[in-house]
Design a protein around this motif. Structure first.
Motif: not given
Length: 139
Positions: A131-132, A61, A138-139, A134-136
């Motif tokens: 975070p899921t 993150s 996208e980062a 998918k969220q990781t």
């Protein structure tokens, strides 16, 4: 993995409660065995299951360019919580409500019960912060 850390901590504190109430004496289990299970061994697993995923989440993150600063700050906050705030809050609860001292240990098990139930509180909200996949990605 972080929830596993909480479960290990809850189980360890339950073992410590059994030690404080001497439930092990009826089963013939030595105090030293429960001391190591609830303290030294469980502490290593609890910290490992907490810090490794936390470091991965932090590294995913943090934006490039400020990794060292944010990593240091994040580790400081995690350590502050794990080593200072837990103990300080325990002392405040004891000094204001339970009144356990070296001379009066009869209410020590109340502190262990409070510790077990307050250790369950993060299980209510910790899934919101992790975070899921998918969220990781996208980062």
């Amino acid at each position: 993995m972080m929830s596993i850390s909480q479960y290990v901590y809850i189980i360890a504190e339950t073992v410590n409660l059994a030690l404080a109430l001497q439930w092990n004496a009826a089963l013939g289990i030595p105090n030293l065995v429960l001391y190591f299970l609830g303290g030294a061994i469980a502490g290593v697993f609890e910290r490992g299951f907490f810090y490794f995923p936390a470091m991965i989440i932090i590294s995913k993150s943090i934006p490039p360019g400020i990794e060292s600063t944010m990593y240091s700050l994040s580790l400081t906050i995690l350590s502050l919580n794990g080593f200072i705030l837990r103990s300080t809050l325990g002392v405040i609860i004891n000094d204001n409500f339970i009144f356990v001292s070296n001379a009066h240990m009869e209410n020590f098990f109340y502190l262990k019960i409070i510790q077990i139930f307050t250790s369950m509180l993060p299980l209510l909200y910790m899934y919101k912060f992790i975070p899921t996949l998918k969220q990781t990605e996208e980062a």
